[in-house]
Structure formats: structure tokens, C-alpha cells
Motif scaffolding. Structure first.
Motif, mmCIF file in Angstrom:
data_model
loop_
_atom_site.group_PDB
_atom_site.id
_atom_site.type_symbol
_atom_site.label_atom_id
_atom_site.label_comp_id
_atom_site.label_asym_id
_atom_site.label_seq_id
_atom_site.Cartn_x
_atom_site.Cartn_y
_atom_site.Cartn_z
ATOM 1 N N ALA A 1 0.881 -1.159 0.000
ATOM 2 C CA ALA A 1 0.000 0.000 0.000
ATOM 3 C C ALA A 1 0.921 1.211 0.000
ATOM 4 N N LEU A 2 0.758 2.078 -0.963
ATOM 5 C CA LEU A 2 1.579 3.286 -1.074
ATOM 6 C C LEU A 2 0.730 4.464 -0.624
ATOM 7 N N VAL A 3 1.145 5.128 0.446
ATOM 8 C CA VAL A 3 0.414 6.264 0.997
ATOM 9 C C VAL A 3 1.213 7.519 0.659
ATOM 10 N N ILE A 4 0.670 8.313 -0.279
ATOM 11 C CA ILE A 4 1.407 9.479 -0.772
ATOM 12 C C ILE A 4 0.516 10.712 -0.794
ATOM 13 N N ASP A 5 1.146 11.860 -1.021
ATOM 14 C CA ASP A 5 0.441 13.139 -1.028
ATOM 15 C C ASP A 5 -0.054 13.511 -2.427
ATOM 16 N N SER A 6 -0.495 12.529 -3.203
ATOM 17 C CA SER A 6 -1.019 12.770 -4.544
ATOM 18 C C SER A 6 -2.208 11.858 -4.789
ATOM 19 N N ALA A 7 -3.316 12.451 -5.237
ATOM 20 C CA ALA A 7 -4.503 11.662 -5.559
ATOM 21 C C ALA A 7 -4.467 11.176 -7.001
ATOM 22 N N ALA A 8 -3.552 11.717 -7.821
ATOM 23 C CA ALA A 8 -3.486 11.371 -9.243
ATOM 24 C C ALA A 8 -3.150 9.891 -9.427
ATOM 25 N N PRO A 9 -3.798 9.229 -10.380
ATOM 26 C CA PRO A 9 -3.455 7.827 -10.653
ATOM 27 C C PRO A 9 -1.978 7.705 -11.012
ATOM 28 N N LEU A 10 -1.357 6.621 -10.588
ATOM 29 C CA LEU A 10 0.066 6.428 -10.842
ATOM 30 C C LEU A 10 0.338 5.778 -12.184
ATOM 31 N N GLY A 11 -0.649 5.178 -12.800
ATOM 32 C CA GLY A 11 -0.437 4.484 -14.064
ATOM 33 C C GLY A 11 -0.105 3.022 -13.822
ATOM 34 N N VAL A 12 -0.245 2.229 -14.842
ATOM 35 C CA VAL A 12 -0.014 0.791 -14.739
ATOM 36 C C VAL A 12 1.451 0.486 -15.044
ATOM 37 N N LEU A 13 2.124 -0.144 -14.099
ATOM 38 C CA LEU A 13 3.534 -0.531 -14.229
ATOM 39 C C LEU A 13 4.423 0.631 -14.639
ATOM 40 N N LYS A 14 4.107 1.813 -14.118
ATOM 41 C CA LYS A 14 4.919 3.002 -14.367
ATOM 42 C C LYS A 14 5.806 3.222 -13.149
ATOM 43 N N PRO A 15 7.129 3.198 -13.311
ATOM 44 C CA PRO A 15 8.008 3.441 -12.154
ATOM 45 C C PRO A 15 7.793 4.848 -11.591
ATOM 46 N N VAL A 16 7.801 4.959 -10.286
ATOM 47 C CA VAL A 16 7.724 6.263 -9.628
ATOM 48 C C VAL A 16 8.902 6.376 -8.678
ATOM 49 N N THR B 1 8.889 6.033 4.597
ATOM 50 C CA THR B 1 8.943 5.059 5.690
ATOM 51 C C THR B 1 8.245 3.784 5.239
ATOM 52 N N LEU B 2 8.730 2.663 5.727
ATOM 53 C CA LEU B 2 8.137 1.361 5.438
ATOM 54 C C LEU B 2 7.583 0.808 6.737
ATOM 55 N N THR B 3 6.298 0.444 6.729
ATOM 56 C CA THR B 3 5.658 -0.156 7.893
ATOM 57 C C THR B 3 5.284 -1.591 7.552
ATOM 58 N N VAL B 4 5.618 -2.501 8.432
ATOM 59 C CA VAL B 4 5.303 -3.919 8.242
ATOM 60 C C VAL B 4 4.430 -4.351 9.414
ATOM 61 N N ARG B 5 3.318 -5.009 9.100
ATOM 62 C CA ARG B 5 2.429 -5.511 10.149
ATOM 63 C C ARG B 5 1.859 -6.854 9.708
ATOM 64 N N PRO B 6 1.433 -7.689 10.650
ATOM 65 C CA PRO B 6 0.802 -8.952 10.258
ATOM 66 C C PRO B 6 -0.522 -8.681 9.540
ATOM 67 N N GLU B 7 -0.691 -9.318 8.394
ATOM 68 C CA GLU B 7 -1.975 -9.218 7.687
ATOM 69 C C GLU B 7 -2.921 -10.322 8.165
ATOM 70 N N ASP B 8 -2.357 -11.482 8.347
ATOM 71 C CA ASP B 8 -3.077 -12.624 8.905
ATOM 72 C C ASP B 8 -2.021 -13.561 9.503
ATOM 73 N N ALA B 9 -2.376 -14.781 9.789
ATOM 74 C CA ALA B 9 -1.446 -15.705 10.434
ATOM 75 C C ALA B 9 -0.263 -16.090 9.542
ATOM 76 N N LEU C 1 2.616 -4.678 3.881
ATOM 77 C CA LEU C 1 3.636 -3.638 3.775
ATOM 78 C C LEU C 1 2.982 -2.335 3.353
ATOM 79 N N THR C 2 3.336 -1.253 4.030
ATOM 80 C CA THR C 2 2.860 0.077 3.667
ATOM 81 C C THR C 2 4.060 0.996 3.536
ATOM 82 N N VAL C 3 4.138 1.697 2.412
ATOM 83 C CA VAL C 3 5.176 2.703 2.204
ATOM 84 C C VAL C 3 4.487 4.054 2.248
#
Length: 90
Positions: free
Chosen positions: A40-55, A63-71, A76-78
Motif C-alpha cells: 500500500a503506497l500512501v502518498i500526497d497525490s490523488a493522481a493515478p500512478l499508471g499501470v507498471l509506471k516506475p515512480v 517510511t516502510l511499515t510492516v504488520r501482520p496481515e493474517d497468520a 507492507l505500507t510505504v
């Protein structure tokens, strides 16, 4: 994205440390030429990023946050700001 207070969603837009509203996008982090992980990419832009477009993200604000999703899986959230030459597009 909305703020949560005491585990309940509010109507307030979530903001970054600079007070800018942030938005959630699905993205891939590429480790090697043939290995990637969905994040999940949390950024300060609402604009679509495009399909397979490097950013490019601002490393000073990323920052990278890692948490358990399930067992068995991790979620991962950036959180970051896009660099000016990576603004979204189709």
C-alpha cells in the motif's frame, strides 16, 4: 484515506506531517528484475500512478511499515512523497 480515533473512522482526511492530505494506492516494490511485493503506497497525490509506471519517492520522507496481515502474511505500507518527476499519469 480517513483518520481513525479509538478504532473508529472519522470524516477527517488523513494528513502527513506537513499537513497535506494523503491517499492510498496499490503498488509494487521491485526487489530484483523478477521479484516484487505488493504494498500500500500512501502518498500526497490523488493522481493515478499508471499501470507498471516506475515512480520515484523522496527518500527523506519515505517510511516502510510492516504488520501482520493474517497468520501467514505480512502487509507492507510505504508512506512517502513523490519526487516532482514522478507525478502520476496513465
Amino acid at each position: 484515506m480517513f483518520e481513525y480515533v479509538d478504532g473508529k473512522r472519522t470524516d477527517n482526511q488523513r494528513r502527513d506531517a506537513a499537513g497535506r492530505p494523503v491517499f492510498r494506492h496499490k503498488a509494487l516494490i521491485r526487489y530484483t528484475a523478477d521479484a516484487a511485493e505488493e504494498v500500500a503506497l500512501v502518498i500526497d497525490s490523488a493522481a493515478p500512478l499508471g499501470v507498471l509506471k516506475p515512480v520515484k519517492l523522496d527518500p527523506a520522507r519515505a517510511t516502510l511499515t510492516v504488520r501482520p496481515e493474517d497468520a501467514y502474511n505480512l502487509a507492507l505500507t510505504v508512506s512517502a512523497s513523490l519526487l516532482p518527476d514522478s507525478k502520476g499519469g496513465a
